[in-house]
Design a protein around this motif. Structure first.
Motif, PDB file in Angstrom:
ATOM      1  N   LYS A 186       2.724  -2.777   8.846  1.00 18.95           N
ATOM      2  CA  LYS A 186       2.662  -3.800   9.875  1.00 18.95           C
ATOM      3  C   LYS A 186       1.207  -4.245  10.083  1.00 18.95           C
ATOM      4  CE  LYS A 186       3.730  -4.802  14.705  1.00 18.95           C
ATOM      5  NZ  LYS A 186       4.288  -4.279  15.983  1.00 18.95           N
ATOM      6  N   GLY A 187       0.967  -5.528   9.887  1.00 15.60           N
ATOM      7  CA  GLY A 187      -0.368  -6.076  10.062  1.00 15.60           C
ATOM      8  C   GLY A 187      -1.346  -5.747   8.953  1.00 15.60           C
ATOM      9  N   ARG A 188      -0.892  -5.034   7.911  1.00 15.27           N
ATOM     10  CA  ARG A 188      -1.790  -4.643   6.819  1.00 15.27           C
ATOM     11  C   ARG A 188      -1.226  -5.069   5.464  1.00 15.27           C
ATOM     12  NH1 ARG A 188      -4.233   1.145   7.012  1.00 15.27           N
ATOM     13  NH2 ARG A 188      -5.834  -0.054   5.891  1.00 15.27           N
ATOM     14  N   GLU A 189      -0.541  -6.194   5.458  1.00 14.11           N
ATOM     15  CA  GLU A 189       0.100  -6.671   4.237  1.00 14.11           C
ATOM     16  C   GLU A 189      -0.926  -6.936   3.133  1.00 14.11           C
ATOM     17  OE1 GLU A 189       2.445  -7.788   7.876  1.00 14.11           O
ATOM     18  OE2 GLU A 189       0.379  -8.142   7.209  1.00 14.11           O
ATOM     19  N   TRP A 190      -2.052  -7.540   3.482  1.00 12.21           N
ATOM     20  CA  TRP A 190      -3.083  -7.801   2.488  1.00 12.21           C
ATOM     21  C   TRP A 190      -3.688  -6.504   1.971  1.00 12.21           C
ATOM     22  CZ3 TRP A 190      -5.895  -9.643  -1.192  1.00 12.21           C
ATOM     23  CH2 TRP A 190      -7.243  -9.307  -1.322  1.00 12.21           C
ATOM     24  N   ASP A 191      -4.086  -5.623   2.867  1.00 11.96           N
ATOM     25  CA  ASP A 191      -4.795  -4.404   2.481  1.00 11.96           C
ATOM     26  C   ASP A 191      -3.930  -3.427   1.697  1.00 11.96           C
ATOM     27  OD1 ASP A 191      -7.472  -4.649   4.066  1.00 11.96           O
ATOM     28  OD2 ASP A 191      -5.916  -5.126   5.514  1.00 11.96           O
ATOM     29  N   LEU A 192      -2.651  -3.288   2.069  1.00 14.56           N
ATOM     30  CA  LEU A 192      -1.818  -2.237   1.492  1.00 14.56           C
ATOM     31  C   LEU A 192      -0.789  -2.734   0.483  1.00 14.56           C
ATOM     32  CD1 LEU A 192      -1.154  -0.021   4.653  1.00 14.56           C
ATOM     33  CD2 LEU A 192      -2.983   0.159   2.951  1.00 14.56           C
ATOM     34  N   LEU A 193      -0.533  -4.045   0.444  1.00 10.40           N
ATOM     35  CA  LEU A 193       0.460  -4.559  -0.490  1.00 10.40           C
ATOM     36  C   LEU A 193      -0.153  -5.448  -1.577  1.00 10.40           C
ATOM     37  CD1 LEU A 193       3.353  -5.510   1.981  1.00 10.40           C
ATOM     38  CD2 LEU A 193       3.241  -3.522   0.460  1.00 10.40           C
ATOM     39  N   VAL A 194      -0.942  -6.423  -1.171  1.00  4.57           N
ATOM     40  CA  VAL A 194      -1.438  -7.417  -2.128  1.00  4.57           C
ATOM     41  C   VAL A 194      -2.714  -6.965  -2.831  1.00  4.57           C
ATOM     42  CG1 VAL A 194      -2.228  -9.798  -2.393  1.00  4.57           C
ATOM     43  CG2 VAL A 194      -0.364  -9.267  -0.817  1.00  4.57           C
ATOM     44  N   LYS A 195      -3.678  -6.501  -2.083  1.00  5.87           N
ATOM     45  CA  LYS A 195      -4.949  -6.087  -2.674  1.00  5.87           C
ATOM     46  C   LYS A 195      -4.779  -4.999  -3.732  1.00  5.87           C
ATOM     47  CE  LYS A 195      -9.552  -4.361  -1.379  1.00  5.87           C
ATOM     48  NZ  LYS A 195     -10.391  -3.893  -0.251  1.00  5.87           N
ATOM     49  N   PRO A 196      -3.951  -3.948  -3.502  1.00  4.89           N
ATOM     50  CA  PRO A 196      -3.766  -2.934  -4.548  1.00  4.89           C
ATOM     51  C   PRO A 196      -3.169  -3.491  -5.836  1.00  4.89           C
ATOM     52  CG  PRO A 196      -3.047  -2.089  -2.421  1.00  4.89           C
ATOM     53  CD  PRO A 196      -3.294  -3.551  -2.240  1.00  4.89           C
ATOM     54  N   VAL A 197      -2.285  -4.490  -5.728  1.00  2.00           N
ATOM     55  CA  VAL A 197      -1.695  -5.093  -6.930  1.00  2.00           C
ATOM     56  C   VAL A 197      -2.767  -5.807  -7.746  1.00  2.00           C
ATOM     57  CG1 VAL A 197      -0.095  -6.860  -7.766  1.00  2.00           C
ATOM     58  CG2 VAL A 197       0.608  -5.316  -5.938  1.00  2.00           C
ATOM     59  N   ILE A 198      -3.634  -6.560  -7.076  1.00  8.81           N
ATOM     60  CA  ILE A 198      -4.706  -7.270  -7.775  1.00  8.81           C
ATOM     61  C   ILE A 198      -5.668  -6.287  -8.431  1.00  8.81           C
ATOM     62  CG2 ILE A 198      -6.656  -8.846  -7.486  1.00  8.81           C
ATOM     63  CD1 ILE A 198      -5.138 -10.092  -5.129  1.00  8.81           C
ATOM     64  N   GLU A 199      -6.060  -5.258  -7.709  1.00  9.15           N
ATOM     65  CA  GLU A 199      -7.001  -4.276  -8.252  1.00  9.15           C
ATOM     66  C   GLU A 199      -6.402  -3.519  -9.432  1.00  9.15           C
ATOM     67  OE1 GLU A 199      -7.940  -1.985  -4.789  1.00  9.15           O
ATOM     68  OE2 GLU A 199      -9.652  -3.264  -4.252  1.00  9.15           O
ATOM     69  N   LYS A 200      -5.104  -3.195  -9.350  1.00  8.86           N
ATOM     70  CA  LYS A 200      -4.450  -2.459 -10.439  1.00  8.86           C
ATOM     71  C   LYS A 200      -4.450  -3.259 -11.732  1.00  8.86           C
ATOM     72  CE  LYS A 200      -0.009  -2.523 -10.585  1.00  8.86           C
ATOM     73  NZ  LYS A 200       1.423  -2.288 -10.268  1.00  8.86           N
ATOM     74  N   TRP A 201      -4.022  -4.524 -11.662  1.00  9.59           N
ATOM     75  CA  TRP A 201      -3.948  -5.321 -12.885  1.00  9.59           C
ATOM     76  C   TRP A 201      -5.324  -5.753 -13.370  1.00  9.59           C
ATOM     77  CZ3 TRP A 201      -0.036  -4.177 -15.373  1.00  9.59           C
ATOM     78  CH2 TRP A 201       1.226  -4.022 -14.788  1.00  9.59           C
ATOM     79  N   GLY A 202      -6.274  -5.911 -12.453  1.00  8.25           N
ATOM     80  CA  GLY A 202      -7.639  -6.174 -12.878  1.00  8.25           C
ATOM     81  C   GLY A 202      -8.208  -5.002 -13.654  1.00  8.25           C
ATOM     82  N   LYS A 203      -7.942  -3.804 -13.183  1.00 12.99           N
ATOM     83  CA  LYS A 203      -8.412  -2.599 -13.875  1.00 12.99           C
ATOM     84  C   LYS A 203      -7.722  -2.449 -15.223  1.00 12.99           C
ATOM     85  CE  LYS A 203      -8.786   2.419 -13.320  1.00 12.99           C
ATOM     86  NZ  LYS A 203      -8.486   3.583 -12.436  1.00 12.99           N
ATOM     87  N   PHE A 204      -6.426  -2.720 -15.272  1.00 15.26           N
ATOM     88  CA  PHE A 204      -5.680  -2.608 -16.522  1.00 15.26           C
ATOM     89  C   PHE A 204      -6.261  -3.527 -17.594  1.00 15.26           C
ATOM     90  CE2 PHE A 204      -2.408  -4.628 -19.160  1.00 15.26           C
ATOM     91  CZ  PHE A 204      -1.977  -3.541 -19.900  1.00 15.26           C
ATOM     92  N   VAL A 205      -6.446  -4.808 -17.257  1.00 17.59           N
ATOM     93  CA  VAL A 205      -6.985  -5.760 -18.217  1.00 17.59           C
ATOM     94  C   VAL A 205      -8.409  -5.390 -18.625  1.00 17.59           C
ATOM     95  CG1 VAL A 205      -7.699  -8.160 -18.508  1.00 17.59           C
ATOM     96  CG2 VAL A 205      -5.495  -7.651 -17.470  1.00 17.59           C
TER      97      VAL A 205
END
Length: 307
Positions: free
Chosen positions: A283-302
């Motif tokens: 709740k209230g942390r959608e960017w920090d806990l849902l979206v940001k980790p997805v971006i960081e994960k795929w950025g690291k993978f590539v």
């Protein structure tokens, strides 16, 4: 760059997804939906034993309406075969096989998981360029129950953010962060570590293959928006079969209607409207806990496998 370690009679580059990701000039706004993105069905991407593409037409998953070009799809028979026959991919420069499950969470729908596998295994495109993945929050008082996050790519961060203010200025747009670097909680000794204010942000060095990173991110975020697994109390310790039994995050939701932007007239597929959790850690942390980790994960993978 990479090829499947197990041969299952499927071509390495499915026909539906051969269109290259062309860089979009930062001075040009996103284009409207292409005709291919408006179709409700697509041909199965698998190859038969006779060496021909499967002729079955497959209804496009709701998640694919956010993504252009449309990700690969498989008929029911070939989808199950694709999913079970191969659990990893072979990266030549690493000299070993890696598991898809290390990057693809089980709560994503099977169509989404297969689309991510195809993108992960593709060779790096010579047309791909270094850049940034940025995220805006679009404040809309008329939609308090959702948080709208625009996730896009650019080769010039400051210029692109300024363009969005001029292109679509009817709603307040707040910068939330960007990859590969972003604002840290602790500032430097001189207090100039950075800021989310557009006139003060420091972009830093761009990350590799920003087109590939953006596409992987969009495929996963579309699943989170449409199927909403994060609303399940047990998230993230669930798989996609849990969603149908729980009644939360239906695996067969109605396809969302994407309307043209009232400012510029285009359909922004890169804007993801997340229904806000009413309680819990997200709740209230959608960017920090849902979206940001997805971006960081795929950025690291590539960065690790294809840079």
């Amino acid at each position: 760059m990479a090829h499947p370690s197990i041969s299952v009679g499927v071509r390495s580059r499915p026909q539906l997804d051969i269109a290259p990701n062309r860089p979009r000039a930062t001075s040009v706004p996103p284009s409207p939906l292409s005709p291919s993105a408006n179709k409700n069905t697509a041909q199965c991407s698998s190859m038969t034993k006779a060496g021909k593409q499967c002729s079955r037409q497959v209804k496009l998953p709701s998640t694919h309406s956010h993504i252009d070009p449309t990700p690969v799809v498989y008929c029911h028979q070939h989808r199950d075969a694709m999913y079970t026959a191969q659990t990893g991919f072979y990266v030549r420069q690493k000299g070993k096989e890696d598991r898809f499950a290390d990057y693809i969470p089980p709560y994503l729908q099977r169509d989404t998981q297969l689309a991510l596998r195809v993108e992960m295994e593709k060779a790096a495109s010579l047309a791909d360029v270094p850049g940034y993945i940025y995220t805006y929050e679009i404040r809309d008082p008329k939609r308090p129950s959702v948080i709208q996050l625009k996730v896009g790519r650019t080769v010039n961060l400051a210029k692109r953010l300024d363009q969005w203010d001029k292109q679509c200025g009817s709603k307040m747009q707040i910068v939330r962060g960007w990859w590969p670097v972003t604002v840290e909680n602790d500032s430097d000794d001189d207090g100039t570590n950075g800021s989310l204010l557009k006139g003060s942000l420091k972009a830093g060095e761009p990350g590799p293959l920003c087109h590939r990173v953006e596409r992987l991110v969009h495929i996963e975020l579309a699943d989170l928006v449409v199927h909403m697994p994060y609303l399940n109390p047990k998230f993230p310790k669930i798989d996609n079969s849990d969603l149908s039994s729980s009644g939360v995050g239906s695996p067969t939701p109605k396809k969302s209607v994407m309307k043209p932007c009232p400012d510029c007239g285009t359909i922004h597929r890169e804007i993801f409207a997340f229904p806000r959790p009413e309680k819990g850690r997200y709740k209230g942390r959608e960017w920090d806990l849902l979206v940001k980790p997805v971006i960081e994960k795929w950025g690291k993978f590539v960065s690790e496998y294809y840079a």
